[in-house]
Enzyme design. Structure first.
Site, short mmCIF file in Angstrom:
data_model
loop_
_atom_site.label_atom_id
_atom_site.label_comp_id
_atom_site.label_asym_id
_atom_site.label_seq_id
_atom_site.Cartn_x
_atom_site.Cartn_y
_atom_site.Cartn_z
N ASN A 83 77.82 -109.53 89.97
CA ASN A 83 77.21 -108.26 89.58
C ASN A 83 76.89 -108.23 88.09
OD1 ASN A 83 77.63 -107.65 92.19
ND2 ASN A 83 79.38 -106.30 91.86
N ASP A 94 76.41 -105.14 86.56
CA ASP A 94 76.53 -103.73 86.19
C ASP A 94 77.62 -103.42 85.16
OD1 ASP A 94 78.88 -103.89 87.75
OD2 ASP A 94 77.88 -103.07 89.53
N HIS A 143 75.86 -113.95 86.91
CA HIS A 143 74.43 -113.65 86.88
C HIS A 143 73.99 -112.82 85.68
CE1 HIS A 143 74.28 -114.32 91.55
NE2 HIS A 143 74.43 -115.43 90.86
N CYS A 192 65.66 -112.18 73.34
CA CYS A 192 64.28 -112.43 72.93
C CYS A 192 63.77 -113.67 73.66
CB CYS A 192 64.26 -112.65 71.42
SG CYS A 192 62.66 -113.22 70.83
N CYS A 207 60.62 -109.89 66.06
CA CYS A 207 59.69 -111.00 65.80
C CYS A 207 58.36 -110.80 66.54
CB CYS A 207 60.31 -112.34 66.21
SG CYS A 207 60.32 -112.63 68.01
N ASN A 219 85.03 -106.69 103.35
CA ASN A 219 83.60 -106.43 103.53
C ASN A 219 83.45 -105.41 104.67
OD1 ASN A 219 80.67 -106.79 104.11
ND2 ASN A 219 80.89 -108.60 102.81
N GLU A 271 81.39 -105.89 107.03
CA GLU A 271 81.04 -106.65 108.24
C GLU A 271 81.35 -108.14 108.07
OE1 GLU A 271 76.92 -105.54 108.16
OE2 GLU A 271 76.40 -107.22 106.85
P1 OAD Z 1 74.30 -108.49 99.12
O1 OAD Z 1 73.47 -107.26 99.09
O2 OAD Z 1 73.66 -109.72 99.62
O3 OAD Z 1 75.59 -108.23 100.02
C1 OAD Z 1 76.39 -107.09 99.84
C2 OAD Z 1 77.57 -107.21 100.77
O4 OAD Z 1 78.43 -106.11 100.52
C3 OAD Z 1 77.23 -107.16 102.26
O5 OAD Z 1 77.90 -108.22 102.91
C4 OAD Z 1 77.75 -105.79 102.71
O6 OAD Z 1 78.23 -105.80 104.04
C5 OAD Z 1 78.88 -105.56 101.73
N1 OAD Z 1 79.20 -104.16 101.47
C6 OAD Z 1 78.37 -103.10 101.34
N2 OAD Z 1 79.02 -101.99 101.02
C7 OAD Z 1 80.33 -102.33 100.94
C8 OAD Z 1 81.53 -101.61 100.65
N3 OAD Z 1 81.53 -100.29 100.35
N4 OAD Z 1 82.69 -102.29 100.64
C9 OAD Z 1 82.73 -103.61 100.95
N5 OAD Z 1 81.64 -104.34 101.22
C10 OAD Z 1 80.45 -103.72 101.22
O7 OAD Z 1 74.89 -108.69 97.66
P2 OAD Z 1 75.49 -110.00 96.99
O8 OAD Z 1 76.23 -110.82 97.98
O9 OAD Z 1 76.20 -109.58 95.78
O10 OAD Z 1 71.33 -112.20 92.70
O11 OAD Z 1 74.17 -110.76 96.58
C11 OAD Z 1 74.29 -111.95 95.86
C12 OAD Z 1 73.15 -112.09 94.89
O12 OAD Z 1 71.91 -111.94 95.60
C13 OAD Z 1 73.08 -111.00 93.83
O13 OAD Z 1 73.88 -111.27 92.71
C14 OAD Z 1 71.63 -110.99 93.45
C15 OAD Z 1 71.07 -111.02 94.85
O14 OAD Z 1 69.78 -111.43 95.01
C16 OAD Z 1 70.35 -112.20 91.80
O15 OAD Z 1 69.65 -111.22 91.56
C17 OAD Z 1 70.18 -113.51 91.12
#
Ligand code: OAD
Length: 255
Positions: A105, A107, A122, A130, A153, A216, A218
Site C-alpha cells: 500500500n 497510503d 510500491h 522530479c 527546474c 482476507n 475470501e
Molecule cells: P487487491 O485489490 O488485488 O486485493 C485486495 C484483497 O483484499 C482482496 O483479496 C479482498 O478480498 C481483500 N479484502 C477486501 N476488503 C477486505 C477487508 N476489509 N479485510 C480483509 N481483506 C479484505 O489489492 P492488492 O492485493 O493489494 O499495485 O493489490 C496488489 C497490487 O495490485 C497493488 O499494490 C497495486 C495493484 O495493482 C500497483 O499499483 C503497482
C-alpha cells in the site's frame, strides 16, 4: 445464538516474546478506512484504465490525466484514517514484539497508526519526485493547485510510486527478502496475492520455516498453503487474533 468472536478467530500459533512477526499487507487492510481495493467488482481497476494511469507509458503520453487520478486518490486518502487492523499491528510493535510490516500500500496508514518498521514495496503517495532527477520529497498538498505539478527546474513531478512495468527499488526488495528469511510468523492481510514479487513472499517465508496466517474476506492463492486462513474483515479479525498478546505484554512492561 451469539457468535463468540474469540472462538471464531483464534491464532493457532503460540506467540512468544522472541518471535519475529512479519505482516504482509495489501489494499484490503485499508478497505475499512474507506479506500477502495483494486480488484473485484467495485475495484479501482474496473473504473480506470490501468495502462493510462499506472504505467510509465501512460504517464508520458498524458501526465495530466495520470495526475488527475493520483490527485483524486490523495484527496480521498487525506480524508481517511487508519483502522483497527493498522492499529493492532502498531500496538503489537509498541508492546515490544519484533514486528515488521511489508506493505504493497502507498497510503502511509501503517506509519500514521504508529508502526515504525515499515517496508513500502510500491512507494508512498505522499512522496513525489522530479522526472529529471532533482530528488524525492514529501508533499501532502491535496488537491494540487495545478496539474501536472512542476519542479523548480521546470520538469514534471511524478508520484513516488511504482507503476506496472517498473522495477521495484532493489534495496527495498532486498530488505523484504532478508526479513522473510528470518520470520517465525507471517501474517498476510488483505491482498489478492496476484502481483509479484509480493505475491510470492508468504510462500518464501513458509519455505524458510514461518507459520503463515492469512486474513482476507475470501480465498486467495495464498489460502492453498497458509497454515490457517481467517475469512473476515481485517479490522475485526486482527484485534481478536492479537489483543491478548498485546495486553499480556503491555501488562508485563508495566510491572
Ligand atoms: P487487491 O485489490 O488485488 O486485493 C485486495 C484483497 O483484499 C482482496 O483479496 C479482498 O478480498 C481483500 N479484502 C477486501 N476488503 C477486505 C477487508 N476489509 N479485510 C480483509 N481483506 C479484505 O489489492 P492488492 O492485493 O493489494 O499495485 O493489490 C496488489 C497490487 O495490485 C497493488 O499494490 C497495486 C495493484 O495493482 C500497483 O499499483 C503497482
Amino acid at each position: 445464538m451469539r457468535t463468540d468472536r474469540t472462538q471464531k478467530y483464534k491464532l493457532g500459533f503460540h506467540l512468544t516474546r522472541n518471535n519475529r512477526i512479519t505482516f504482509l499487507t495489501g489494499a484490503g487492510i485499508s478497505a475499512e478506512s474507506g479506500i477502495a481495493t483494486f480488484r473485484g467488482e467495485s475495484g479501482l481497476w474496473e473504473k480506470v484504465d490501468v495502462e493510462k494511469v499506472a504505467t510509465p507509458e501512460g504517464f508520458a503520453e498524458n501526465p495530466k490525466r495520470a495526475w488527475e487520478w493520483y490527485d483524486s486518490r490523495r484527496t480521498t486518502m487525506k480524508q481517511c484514517k487508519p483502522n483497527k487492523a493498522h492499529d493492532t499491528i502498531a500496538k503489537l510493535e509498541k508492546a515490544g514484539y519484533d514486528v515488521v510490516v511489508i506493505t504493497q500500500n502507498i497510503d502511509n496508514f501503517h506509519r500514521d497508526s504508529g508502526s515504525e518498521n515499515v517496508i513500502e514495496l510500491h512507494g508512498n503517495i505522499w512522496y513525489v519526485r522530479c522526472t529529471r532527477g532533482c530528488g524525492v520529497w514529501e508533499d501532502r498538498t491535496a488537491p494540487m493547485p495545478s496539474l501536472p505539478p512542476l519542479c523548480a527546474c521546470g520538469s514534471i513531478i511524478r508520484p513516488h510510486v511504482v507503476w506496472f512495468g517498473e522495477m521495484l527499488d532493489e534495496s527495498i526488495v532486498g530488505a523484504a527478502y532478508q526479513r522473510l528469511f528470518d520470520t517465525d510468523l507471517c501474517v498476510v492481510v488483505g491482498t489478492s496475492g496476484v502481483v509479484y514479487p509480493a505475491a510470492g513472499f508468504a510462500e518464501m517465508a513458509k519455505a524458510n520455516g514461518a507459520y503463515v496466517v492469512e486474513v482476507n474476506l475470501e480465498r486467495t492463492p495464498i489460502s492453498s498453503y497458509a497454515d490457517e486462513s481467517h475469512f473476515g474483515k481485517a479490522g475485526e479479525v486482527l484485534p481478536v487474533l492479537f489483543s491478548e498478546y498485546i495486553k499480556s505484554r503491555a501488562d508485563e512492561k508495566n510491572i
